[in-house]
Design a protein around this motif. Sequence first.
Motif, PDB file in Angstrom:
ATOM      1  N   GLN A   1       0.836  -1.198   0.000  1.00 14.97           N
ATOM      2  CA  GLN A   1       0.000   0.000   0.000  1.00 14.97           C
ATOM      3  C   GLN A   1       0.876   1.254   0.000  1.00 14.97           C
ATOM      4  O   GLN A   1       2.038   1.194   0.418  1.00 14.97           O
ATOM      5  N   PRO A   2       0.323   2.373  -0.474  1.00 16.40           N
ATOM      6  CA  PRO A   2       1.142   3.606  -0.496  1.00 16.40           C
ATOM      7  C   PRO A   2       1.588   4.050   0.892  1.00 16.40           C
ATOM      8  O   PRO A   2       2.626   4.712   1.028  1.00 16.40           O
ATOM      9  N   ILE A   3       0.822   3.705   1.896  1.00 16.73           N
ATOM     10  CA  ILE A   3       1.221   4.015   3.263  1.00 16.73           C
ATOM     11  C   ILE A   3       1.219   2.713   4.036  1.00 16.73           C
ATOM     12  O   ILE A   3       0.322   1.883   3.867  1.00 16.73           O
ATOM     13  N   ASN A   4       2.195   2.526   4.846  1.00 14.65           N
ATOM     14  CA  ASN A   4       2.323   1.264   5.572  1.00 14.65           C
ATOM     15  C   ASN A   4       1.317   1.233   6.721  1.00 14.65           C
ATOM     16  O   ASN A   4       1.666   1.308   7.886  1.00 14.65           O
ATOM     17  N   PHE A   5       0.068   1.102   6.343  1.00 16.13           N
ATOM     18  CA  PHE A   5      -1.014   1.132   7.324  1.00 16.13           C
ATOM     19  C   PHE A   5      -1.166  -0.245   7.950  1.00 16.13           C
ATOM     20  O   PHE A   5      -1.207  -1.251   7.249  1.00 16.13           O
ATOM     21  N   SER A   6      -1.265  -0.273   9.255  1.00 13.94           N
ATOM     22  CA  SER A   6      -1.394  -1.562   9.938  1.00 13.94           C
ATOM     23  C   SER A   6      -2.768  -1.690  10.588  1.00 13.94           C
ATOM     24  O   SER A   6      -3.122  -0.925  11.487  1.00 13.94           O
TER      25      SER A   6
END
Lengths: 168, 259
Positions: A33-38
């Motif tokens: 993903q474009p942001i390492n969202f957890s």
Amino acid sequence: MKKLILYAVVGGIAFVIGYFVNDQFFSDRAPVQPINFSHKIHAGDNQIPCQYCHIYAERSRVSGVPNVKRCMGCHQIIKTDSPEIQKVASYWDKKEPIPWVKVYNLPDHVYFPHKRHVRAGVDCKNCHGDVASMARIEKVSSLQMGWCLSCHTKREVKNGHDCWTCHK
Amino acid sequence: MSGLLERIAGKLRSYREPGYYTKLDHKWTMVIDLDKCNGCEACVVACYAENNLPVVGREECEKSRAFSWLRIERYVEGEYPDVKVKFIPVMCQHCMKAPCETGCPVYATYHNQDGLNVQVYNRCVGTFTCATYCTYDVRRFNWFTYKWPKPLEAQLNPDVSVREMGVMEKCTFCIQRIRSAKDTAKDESRPVKDGDIKPACSQSCPTGAIYFGDIQDPESVVAKLAKSPRRYRLLEELNADPSVIYLKRVMGDGTSSHE
């Protein structure tokens, strides 16, 4: 002969590495993903309910990717020094949506209302797996017709086997 | 293994036996008052817009590849000042004993529990049998994968899939609207009311000639109109039991359009 074994071993190692790299970085199952969202931090550790962010799940056909405003609602205050959050903030400053990669993609000829399923009491986990333990979101179900029908059969959905209940 | 196959085949075959659905959930019926129809073709345009129908152009129409699910048939009688023009909108009649359903080798067209004759695009292999069997010539075939030029693809209806080459299609009675009305009714935990569903043709008709509803509900508008003495159905003698009911147009001299 020795050469052949060498080729086989090197090829095998290359295959394993290639498989691993493909699976980790290029697969549809768990795209980067474009942001390492957890989800693990949000839904797991902090126990935020799914529909706090995916607000449309109960009242619309799509569950909805939360807009940047919803992210910034918390992250203007929380953990503002993290580089990942600063990426979110930069999207917020540019007034651009975050280009999330869709993981659960249904073909166009399928009519799938989240609303009907959520209101019928189907838990998000049934299809999306244990999201609360996933650092990066990952597709756990095949989304194939047989998979849909197995649940429709189990739950004895009214007209659940009619083609035009789901196809359009 | 053969026992299982036999069971599956038996199950599939039972769809074709008359009276498979002994009790339908609904029986959607359309009543068209020909006295009100003035042949403006607003319904045709609405159908094109609602159901993502491609506009194929004159050349294709000349090869009888016209794509309208709903057409207006014109019958002109007499010479100029003394002319009688009669219009009949013809769409899929959703026959209860549909000839098309008996022909399909892959069961892509069948009757569902709503009394609708439905076409499953994913199953269709394009043998053209159903169109050959159809008494009313309302089935349309995708000869090509039609493309919409750039800004026009934005007006495609997301509730209806865009069909591809080699698939047969036809009027669905705007099944997407039936579905959404059922959805709303379910949210409000009530049965579907009469008047909840309006297909695109009915909605756009300026004179309100097209009525739609459930004929099983005796209080519905269509159930009342269906008792009219002007009632007739297209090619009724063929005994296909169509679900579209026409009300004859009574002309000035007392003759009716169905003669």
